[in-house]
Design a protein around this motif. Structure first.
Motif, PDB file in Angstrom:
ATOM      1  N   SER A   1       0.862  -1.181   0.000  1.00  0.00           N
ATOM      2  CA  SER A   1       0.000   0.000   0.000  1.00  0.00           C
ATOM      3  C   SER A   1       0.895   1.225   0.000  1.00  0.00           C
ATOM      4  N   VAL A   2       0.380   2.351  -0.494  1.00  0.00           N
ATOM      5  CA  VAL A   2       1.151   3.595  -0.387  1.00  0.00           C
ATOM      6  C   VAL A   2       1.343   3.977   1.078  1.00  0.00           C
ATOM      7  N   ALA A   3       0.531   3.395   1.961  1.00  0.00           N
ATOM      8  CA  ALA A   3       0.708   3.648   3.392  1.00  0.00           C
ATOM      9  C   ALA A   3       2.054   3.126   3.889  1.00  0.00           C
ATOM     10  N   ALA A   4       2.667   2.217   3.149  1.00  0.00           N
ATOM     11  CA  ALA A   4       3.999   1.737   3.507  1.00  0.00           C
ATOM     12  C   ALA A   4       5.014   2.876   3.480  1.00  0.00           C
ATOM     13  N   PHE A   5       4.755   3.880   2.633  1.00  0.00           N
ATOM     14  CA  PHE A   5       5.651   5.025   2.477  1.00  0.00           C
ATOM     15  C   PHE A   5       5.090   6.286   3.131  1.00  0.00           C
ATOM     16  N   ASP A   6       3.760   6.441   3.105  1.00  0.00           N
ATOM     17  CA  ASP A   6       3.107   7.677   3.547  1.00  0.00           C
ATOM     18  C   ASP A   6       2.077   7.392   4.638  1.00  0.00           C
ATOM     19  N   GLY A   7       2.424   6.560   5.590  1.00  0.00           N
ATOM     20  CA  GLY A   7       1.466   6.183   6.614  1.00  0.00           C
ATOM     21  C   GLY A   7       0.861   7.379   7.327  1.00  0.00           C
ATOM     22  N   GLN A   8      -0.450   7.347   7.527  1.00  0.00           N
ATOM     23  CA  GLN A   8      -1.152   8.461   8.158  1.00  0.00           C
ATOM     24  C   GLN A   8      -1.323   8.241   9.655  1.00  0.00           C
TER      25      GLN A   8
ATOM     26  N   GLN B   1      -2.244   4.870  11.489  1.00  0.00           N
ATOM     27  CA  GLN B   1      -1.971   3.734  10.605  1.00  0.00           C
ATOM     28  C   GLN B   1      -0.688   2.989  10.968  1.00  0.00           C
ATOM     29  N   GLU B   2      -0.234   3.116  12.184  1.00  0.00           N
ATOM     30  CA  GLU B   2       1.040   2.498  12.549  1.00  0.00           C
ATOM     31  C   GLU B   2       1.069   1.003  12.238  1.00  0.00           C
ATOM     32  N   ALA B   3       0.046   0.278  12.624  1.00  0.00           N
ATOM     33  CA  ALA B   3       0.026  -1.174  12.393  1.00  0.00           C
ATOM     34  C   ALA B   3      -0.070  -1.486  10.907  1.00  0.00           C
ATOM     35  N   TYR B   4      -0.974  -0.810  10.223  1.00  0.00           N
ATOM     36  CA  TYR B   4      -1.183  -1.064   8.800  1.00  0.00           C
ATOM     37  C   TYR B   4       0.065  -0.698   7.994  1.00  0.00           C
ATOM     38  N   ALA B   5       0.626   0.494   8.272  1.00  0.00           N
ATOM     39  CA  ALA B   5       1.816   0.924   7.550  1.00  0.00           C
ATOM     40  C   ALA B   5       2.996  -0.005   7.814  1.00  0.00           C
ATOM     41  N   ALA B   6       3.146  -0.448   9.050  1.00  0.00           N
ATOM     42  CA  ALA B   6       4.236  -1.362   9.386  1.00  0.00           C
ATOM     43  C   ALA B   6       4.083  -2.693   8.654  1.00  0.00           C
ATOM     44  N   SER B   7       2.839  -3.182   8.575  1.00  0.00           N
ATOM     45  CA  SER B   7       2.605  -4.465   7.903  1.00  0.00           C
ATOM     46  C   SER B   7       2.894  -4.366   6.415  1.00  0.00           C
ATOM     47  N   LYS B   8       2.470  -3.272   5.791  1.00  0.00           N
ATOM     48  CA  LYS B   8       2.698  -3.092   4.361  1.00  0.00           C
ATOM     49  C   LYS B   8       4.150  -2.710   4.069  1.00  0.00           C
ATOM     50  N   GLY B   9       4.758  -1.955   4.983  1.00  0.00           N
ATOM     51  CA  GLY B   9       6.172  -1.645   4.843  1.00  0.00           C
ATOM     52  C   GLY B   9       7.028  -2.900   4.928  1.00  0.00           C
ATOM     53  N   GLY B  10       6.587  -3.841   5.739  1.00  0.00           N
ATOM     54  CA  GLY B  10       7.291  -5.122   5.816  1.00  0.00           C
ATOM     55  C   GLY B  10       7.283  -5.854   4.486  1.00  0.00           C
ATOM     56  N   LEU B  11       6.161  -5.796   3.788  1.00  0.00           N
ATOM     57  CA  LEU B  11       6.073  -6.448   2.475  1.00  0.00           C
ATOM     58  C   LEU B  11       6.978  -5.756   1.459  1.00  0.00           C
ATOM     59  N   VAL B  12       7.033  -4.427   1.535  1.00  0.00           N
ATOM     60  CA  VAL B  12       7.931  -3.681   0.650  1.00  0.00           C
ATOM     61  C   VAL B  12       9.380  -4.110   0.899  1.00  0.00           C
ATOM     62  N   SER B  13       9.770  -4.183   2.165  1.00  0.00           N
ATOM     63  CA  SER B  13      11.140  -4.551   2.515  1.00  0.00           C
ATOM     64  C   SER B  13      11.463  -6.001   2.180  1.00  0.00           C
ATOM     65  N   LEU B  14      10.462  -6.850   2.181  1.00  0.00           N
ATOM     66  CA  LEU B  14      10.665  -8.267   1.851  1.00  0.00           C
ATOM     67  C   LEU B  14      10.926  -8.498   0.369  1.00  0.00           C
ATOM     68  N   THR B  15      10.460  -7.597  -0.473  1.00  0.00           N
ATOM     69  CA  THR B  15      10.421  -7.871  -1.904  1.00  0.00           C
ATOM     70  C   THR B  15      11.789  -8.188  -2.500  1.00  0.00           C
ATOM     71  N   LEU B  16      12.760  -7.336  -2.298  1.00  0.00           N
ATOM     72  CA  LEU B  16      14.071  -7.563  -2.899  1.00  0.00           C
ATOM     73  C   LEU B  16      14.783  -8.788  -2.330  1.00  0.00           C
ATOM     74  N   PRO B  17      14.861  -8.957  -1.008  1.00  0.00           N
ATOM     75  CA  PRO B  17      15.526 -10.164  -0.508  1.00  0.00           C
ATOM     76  C   PRO B  17      14.821 -11.449  -0.930  1.00  0.00           C
ATOM     77  N   LEU B  18      13.498 -11.401  -1.032  1.00  0.00           N
ATOM     78  CA  LEU B  18      12.786 -12.588  -1.524  1.00  0.00           C
ATOM     79  C   LEU B  18      13.172 -12.890  -2.966  1.00  0.00           C
ATOM     80  N   ALA B  19      13.218 -11.842  -3.795  1.00  0.00           N
ATOM     81  CA  ALA B  19      13.582 -12.036  -5.200  1.00  0.00           C
ATOM     82  C   ALA B  19      14.998 -12.595  -5.320  1.00  0.00           C
ATOM     83  N   ARG B  20      15.896 -12.099  -4.495  1.00  0.00           N
ATOM     84  CA  ARG B  20      17.275 -12.592  -4.521  1.00  0.00           C
ATOM     85  C   ARG B  20      17.363 -14.034  -4.019  1.00  0.00           C
TER      86      ARG B  20
END
Length: 254
Positions: free
Chosen positions: A147-154, A157-176
């Protein structure tokens, strides 16, 4: 990867962005397993597209394992996983009454959106690693929903932004990590989309939300999310990438 004839799993496919993703993939010839904690929703979408509707709780390993096995039995090797299942929630850390946010509220969102999505990823990836390689040695594709909340959490939205930010951070290491198995991983970070939840809001509220989007000045259409998800499956060079799909929106604090 050519979508035609491939077995694809869509979590959260019983409504909203997940349902539209299932429809788009089926339209392009995929054999789609629609997973949702709401069994009726999953089965309704599956019946519409000629797919397989299954109740699945992504936080439960046995439930996901059973869904993967049922998909393989019905359609053959699982080639793509579309992780769209998730929950929302907003709550201030310190409430108006001065009380602290209950820890369980934070844990619940993290458990579904981050841990549950990773649960589906790990089990599907192990399944895909066994597949016969296709062109370029590709065995599978995983597309996550942040979600854009991963970058611009309102505010709240601490829980929601953290959960979506985790997915953003997972993307590159998962791909590697999964590159050795020929499995690609990408994540879509949608902005404001006209999902069933927003459909319930009054028209003036919808218009107010849409006015904050630079261009196009409207809420995103679920089919636009679905088209991007399908394109990621089809485009073998997309890997390890997070794509914002938001009309250049940047969320304000409130």
């Amino acid at each position: 990867m050519k979508i035609q004839g491939k077995a694809v799993i869509v979590t959260g496919g019983g409504s909203g962005l997940g349902a539209e993703t299932a429809r788009e993939l089926a339209r392009q010839g995929a054999k789609v397993a629609v997973l949702d904690v709401n069994a009726e929703g999953a089965q309704a979408v599956a019946q519409e597209i000629g797919g397989l509707g299954l109740r699945c709780d992504i936080t439960d390993s046995a439930s996901v394992e059973q869904a993967i096995a049922a998909t393989r039995e019905a359609f053959g090797p699982v080639r793509a996983l579309m992780n769209v299942a998730g929950i929302g929630g907003a709550r201030r850390v310190v409430g108006k009454d001065g009380s602290a946010m209950p820890l369980e509220d934070f844990k619940r969102v993290i458990d579904v959106n981050l841990v549950g999505t990773f649960n589906a990823i790990r089990l599907a990836a192990a399944e895909m690693a066994k597949n016969e390689p296709l062109e370029d040695g590709e065995r599978g594709v995983i597309v996550n929903t942040a979600s854009v909340a991963a970058f611009d959490g309102q505010v709240g939205q601490e829980a929601y932004a953290a959960s979506k930010g985790g997915l953003v951070s997972l993307t590159l290491p998962l791909a590697r990590d999964l590159a050795q198995h020929g499995v690609r991983v990408c994540t879509i970070a949608p902005g404001l989309f006209l999902t069933p939840l927003l459909h319930k809001l009054p028209e003036d509220v919808q218009q107010s939300l849409a006015s904050s989007i630079p261009f196009p000045k409207r809420l995103g259409k679920p089919e636009e999310f679905a088209q991007l998800a399908a394109h990621i499956v089809a485009n073998a060079s997309l890997n390890g990438e997070v794509v914002r799909l938001d009309g250049a929106l940047r969320l304000p604090p409130r």
